[in-house]
Write a protein that holds these residues in place. Structure first.
Motif, short mmCIF file in Angstrom:
data_model
loop_
_atom_site.label_atom_id
_atom_site.label_comp_id
_atom_site.label_asym_id
_atom_site.label_seq_id
_atom_site.Cartn_x
_atom_site.Cartn_y
_atom_site.Cartn_z
N TYR A 274 0.65 -1.01 -0.07
CA TYR A 274 0.07 0.12 0.06
C TYR A 274 1.05 1.25 0.11
N VAL A 275 2.09 1.08 0.77
CA VAL A 275 2.59 2.65 0.90
C VAL A 275 4.05 2.57 -0.07
N LEU A 299 9.82 2.63 11.64
CA LEU A 299 9.13 4.00 11.43
C LEU A 299 8.15 4.17 12.03
N TYR A 300 6.93 3.27 12.25
CA TYR A 300 5.84 3.59 13.05
C TYR A 300 6.17 3.71 14.69
N VAL A 325 4.50 8.98 2.06
CA VAL A 325 4.21 9.50 3.52
C VAL A 325 2.80 9.52 4.01
N ARG A 326 1.80 10.01 2.89
CA ARG A 326 0.33 9.97 3.21
C ARG A 326 -0.22 8.74 3.28
N ARG A 327 0.26 7.83 2.22
CA ARG A 327 -0.24 6.44 2.62
C ARG A 327 0.15 5.81 3.86
N PHE A 328 1.42 6.15 4.12
CA PHE A 328 2.03 5.47 5.59
C PHE A 328 1.31 5.89 6.59
N ILE A 329 0.84 6.94 6.58
CA ILE A 329 0.09 7.40 7.86
C ILE A 329 -1.46 6.87 7.82
#
Length: 425
Positions: A274-275, A299-300, A325-329
């Motif tokens: 996804y990220v 990272l999380y 970064v948006r998908r990560f969050i």
């Protein structure tokens, strides 16, 4: 799941009597049967065939293990013995089964049987033996179809057909605010139909996990109330999730649920897909970078209160170069192991006293007259509009969305107002 369906009527000699039951012997067992009934019918018969005052309404009651849904009908007429014919069609469910959708089925069944009786005496003239004939066949087919297919179509005669469908009852959608960001959980394009509501068709292209509800209404050039209703409809059927507005000034922190992400390798692989950003030189989405699951966990775990996304990204720039970064969050928020730390502005007591002080009001009137001449009246009105949000109950996302400004401009206006405290929680 329906455990039993039975039809009963009031017999002038025996009182309430079960004429047809599916499965056989599930309500009133025969003398040769060894089956234990679902409940003791004689002790509950007065609720299934009640007095005329309680007829024509849904009656539901429970035993320790089962729930009975009944809709008794009383048809007064001199042609009947005792000048009335009373019957009831009833469904038996597990006591823990949600019964809202089955209540609709009971109402429709009772309505159809009432119509058939009024038209052709379909019920009262039925001389079939118990557990045989058209009424029994109707109950038998209905039980099998609803339990297996959640719908049924049964032809009764040349003029009447029973069409029933069990519609799932979902919990009400969460409260929807202008600053919420809807994210689709299904491919909305594959569900659309040209005959859908016009507002819905205009809204769908702008649901991308980035635009807020207010922004969607502006982009779709549609009334906000209609857009909100359309999105609530999609939320009700589980087609959307609600996120907050993503910005690099936002703060996110992990929850205790992060432990499940650390242990779940499948979730880490899903997160990677996804990220990960696409590899340069390949078609979009055809090939993506490979990211190690342990790197994502690290990272999380690095997210913390007091550090916004921008500072986090700068600190871990090398590790984040292959990650959106948006998908990560967003992934962490969707899975529940990240939460947003919102900012709230609270005006101090001194600021509140200045707003109530009549001398201050006179000064404000004089200042506003001067502002009109100098062209700064618009700034004063903006500050006055902002003051109603400074009670500590409105987050920055809500304020920025309502005033159509970004967070940087909001901070400038808060400094212009005076002593305002900002709380993160």
């Amino acid at each position: 799941m329906i455990k039993a369906i039975f039809f009963c009527a009031f017999d002038i000699k025996q009182g309430p009597k079960v004429l047809h039951q599916v499965p056989a012997d599930s309500i009133v067992p025969s003398s040769t049967s060894t089956q234990i009934p679902l409940f003791h019918f004689p002790s509950l018969s007065t609720y299934i065939i009640p007095r005329p005052e309680f007829c024509s309404r849904l009656i539901t009651f429970c035993t320790p293990t089962h729930r009975i849904l009944s809709y008794p009908v009383c048809l007064p007429s001199p042609s009947y013995p005792r000048n009335a014919y009373t019957f009831s069609i009833a469904l038996v469910l597990d006591v823990s089964t949600p019964f809202a959708s089955y209540a609709t089925v009971t109402l429709k069944l009772a309505s159809l049987l009432r119509t058939l009786e009024e038209q052709s005496r379909f019920l009262s003239r039925d001389t079939s033996a118990p557990n045989s004939g058209k009424i029994y066949a109707l109950c038998e087919i209905l039980l099998e179809d609803l339990n297996n297919y959640c719908e049924s179509m049964i032809p009764i005669d040349d003029s009447n057909t029973l069409n029933i469908k069990l519609f799932p009852i979902y919990p009400p959608p969460p409260p929807l605010c202008p600053y919420h960001v809807p994210l689709s959980t299904v491919r909305l394009d594959s569900l659309t139909d040209p005959n859908w509501d016009l507002t819905m068709l205009r809204v769908l292209p702008h649901i991308d996990g980035i635009n807020s509800v207010k922004q969607i209404s502006l982009l779709a050039d549609a009334d906000y109330k209609l857009v909100r209703k359309a999105i609530e409809h999609l939320l009700y059927y589980g087609c959307l999730l609600l996120l907050d507005i993503f910005s690099f000034s936002a703060i996110y922190a992990p929850t205790a649920e992060l432990a499940s992400f650390v242990e779940d390798m499948e979730m880490q692989a899903e997160c990677t897909r996804y990220v990960a950003l696409p590899v340069e030189g390949h078609a979009e989405g055809s090939k993506r970078h490979v990211i190690d699951g342990s790197q994502l966990v690290e990272l999380y775990l690095s997210l913390k209160q007091g550090q916004n996304v921008k500072a986090f990204y700068i600190e871990h720039a090398e590790k984040m170069e292959k990650i959106d970064v948006r998908r990560f969050i967003t992934f962490g928020v969707i899975k529940g192991f990240l939460y947003r730390v919102h900012k709230y502005a609270i005006a101090t007591s001194q600021t509140s006293r200045r707003k109530r002080d009549p001398k201050t009001r006179v000064k404000k009137k004089k200042a506003s007259s001067i502002a009109v001449e100098t062209g700064t009246d618009e700034v004063g009105s903006d500050l006055a509009e902002l003051e109603r949000f400074l009670d500590g109950t409105h987050c920055f996302d809500e304020i920025c969305t309502e005033l159509m400004i970004n967070e940087q401009e909001l901070m400038v206006r808060l400094k212009a107002i005076g002593d305002v405290q900002i709380i993160c929680r």
